[in-house]
Write an enzyme that holds these catalytic residues in place. Structure first.
Site, PDB file in Angstrom:
ATOM      1  N   SER A 209       0.696  -1.335  -0.127  1.00 30.83           N
ATOM      2  CA  SER A 209       0.236   0.116  -0.161  1.00 30.83           C
ATOM      3  C   SER A 209       0.599   1.273  -0.288  1.00 30.83           C
ATOM      4  CB  SER A 209      -1.144   0.043   1.174  1.00 30.83           C
ATOM      5  OG  SER A 209      -2.275   1.167   0.961  1.00 30.83           O
ATOM      6  N   ASN A 210       0.121   2.904   0.512  1.00 31.74           N
ATOM      7  CA  ASN A 210       1.301   3.298   0.296  1.00 31.74           C
ATOM      8  C   ASN A 210       0.534   4.307   1.707  1.00 31.74           C
ATOM      9  OD1 ASN A 210      -1.105   5.533  -0.363  1.00 31.74           O
ATOM     10  ND2 ASN A 210      -0.435   3.815  -3.044  1.00 31.74           N
ATOM     11  N   HIS A 211       1.424   5.662   2.030  1.00 30.01           N
ATOM     12  CA  HIS A 211       1.055   6.644   2.865  1.00 30.01           C
ATOM     13  C   HIS A 211      -0.691   7.401   2.732  1.00 30.01           C
ATOM     14  CE1 HIS A 211       4.757   5.002   4.961  1.00 30.01           C
ATOM     15  NE2 HIS A 211       5.734   5.882   4.144  1.00 30.01           N
ATOM     16  N   SER A 212      -0.969   7.584   1.335  1.00 26.77           N
ATOM     17  CA  SER A 212      -1.796   8.475   1.331  1.00 26.77           C
ATOM     18  C   SER A 212      -2.966   7.984   2.536  1.00 26.77           C
ATOM     19  CB  SER A 212      -2.702   8.179   0.266  1.00 26.77           C
ATOM     20  OG  SER A 212      -3.892   8.757   0.279  1.00 26.77           O
TER      21      SER A 212
END
Ligand code: CTP
Length: 402
Positions: A209-212
């Site tokens: 995933s990512n830090h959004s």
């Protein structure tokens, strides 16, 4: 008259500024509003219900039940009746109760059950207004989606000079009028927003995933909803949820799932905002059991995900507006402009990771907006709510003339 037929529930709390509620009531009634009043118990020490009842030409409520008549005041109905719940002045005490959900009088009970928009105008002494507890409570209310009418500066009842005075009733009236005007801007328009990160499963317990944080998407959803739009958000896992009660939320996990749900809503949307941080790649195979630790190195083969904005950009209908985002670390303007073109956006909002206070997780953002016609604008570092309002204004003004 600017407020013809509008139903305003005016809350008055115990503050020396409570006397100004009389003038405010007169102004609201003069503009055509129907006004009902709720007073907190301590407001009764500052102004009489008779004054406010006479000026509002309506009832003044201050207790759950009238012991003489046995009549119960239904706080839920009061909240349902109102188009706007305006609390002016709101004391530090009632502010704290609103922020914590304390429900010990008719006014606080009505706040908790009200479904309509809430506007509060604080009034207190200089040092009280500066106290971090008060600041935090005001921020909490803003985060709940309430509108804060900041106190004005000037001479205070204590003799001190500074910020803390109740906003002048004429200025409150301007905000109320503007609120009702703006709440019509996108009436009947359908807005579709993708927001937050996607999660691409590796096995039953792990994902990429990512830090959004979804803060920007939530702020945009709020900004459209406050202007009367019918908003649907396709939200990645763990992303910030918009709080406006009218916003429909569909929670999804992977990019593929986000695409499928977004696609269902796309054809009927007037405006689409692609604010999600969609994973570009996903594991080719998802292990059915938890992958066990074995060799020193392991490899996961990734395959390209669907590009939601690109795919739906190809299906864009005449008159439909698409707004995109670009988060870049280098050659920012070039990349943003090529995404604008490639994905058939009408405008693209560029965040640069090189700007302080911009991008994932922050409450603030600094953006440049590029339009299809070649025009552009750049903001200072602003709260994401302010950036969201600006983006919504840009959409409203399309095709843009700067
Ligand atoms: N986007 C999307 N689906 C994807 C990837 C991106 O809908 N699979 C959307 C984003 O929501 C954003 C825009 O496309 O509005 C640009 O996203 P970004 O990640 O910056 O661009 P990419 O095309 O993925 O390019 P790159 O990662 O190579 O910079």
């Amino acid at each position: 008259m600017h407020l013809d037929g509008k139903k305003i529930l005016l809350g008055v709390t115990g503050s020396i500024a409570a006397y100004k509620a009389a003038h405010l009531t007169r102004l609201l009634v003069k503009e055509g509003a129907e006004v009902q009043i709720i007073m907190s118990t301590s407001a009764l020490d500052f102004i009489t219900p008779l004054t406010l009842a006479t000026l509002s030409k309506g009832p003044v409520h201050h207790q759950f039940a009238d012991s003489a008549t046995g009549v119960w005041t239904n706080h839920v109905e009061l909240g349902m009746w109102a188009d706007l719940f305006l609390v002016a002045p709101i004391s530090a005490n009632t502010l704290a109760k609103f922020a914590q959900g304390i429900c010990d009088n008719l006014l606080t009970a009505t706040y908790l059950s009200a479904k309509c928009p809430v506007m509060v105008a604080p009034a207190m002494d200089l040092d009280m207004y500066l106290h971090p507890a008060v600041k935090e409570n005001l921020q909490r209310l803003a985060d709940f989606g309430n509108i804060i009418l900041e106190a004005e500066s000037g001479e205070l009842a204590s003799g001190l000079n500074g910020q803390g005075r109740l906003m002048e009733p004429e200025h409150i009236l301007e905000h109320v009028t503007q609120f009702f005007q703006e709440s019509q801007t996108f009436r009947g328009k359908k807005i579709l927003i993708t927001s937050g990160p996607t999660q691409e499963a590796i096995d039953p317990v792990r994902f990429i995933s990512n830090h959004s944080s979804g803060k920007m998407g939530a702020a945009i959803a709020e900004a459209f909803a406050s202007k009367g739009a019918d908003v649907t958000v396709i939200l990645g896992q763990g992303a910030k949820k918009p709080h406006h009660t009218g916003i429909k939320i569909h929670t999804v996990r992977s990019a593929q799932e986000m695409y499928e749900v977004t696609q269902i809503h796309h054809h009927q949307a007037d405006i689409c905002v692609f604010a999600a941080a969609v994973a570009d790649y996903t594991p080719k195979d998802i292990a059915t059991e938890k992958i066990k630790k074995s060799d020193d190195q392991m490899q996961i083969t990734l395959v390209k995900n669907v590009d939601i904005a690109f795919a739906l950009g190809k299906k864009k209908k005449q008159g439909q507006i698409h707004v995109g985002f670009a988060l870049e670390t280098e050659n920012e303007v070039f990349h943003a402009k090529s995404k604008l073109e490639k994905k058939n956006f009408d405008l693209i909002v560029l965040n640069s990771m090189r700007d302080q206070g911009a991008g994932f997780q922050y409450d603030t953002n600094k953006v440049s907006i590029f339009f299809k016609n070649g025009k552009s604008l750049t903001t200072d570092t602003l709260h994401k709510d302010e950036v969201a309002k600006l983006i919504v204004d840009c959409v409203k003004d399309l095709p843009i003339e700067i």
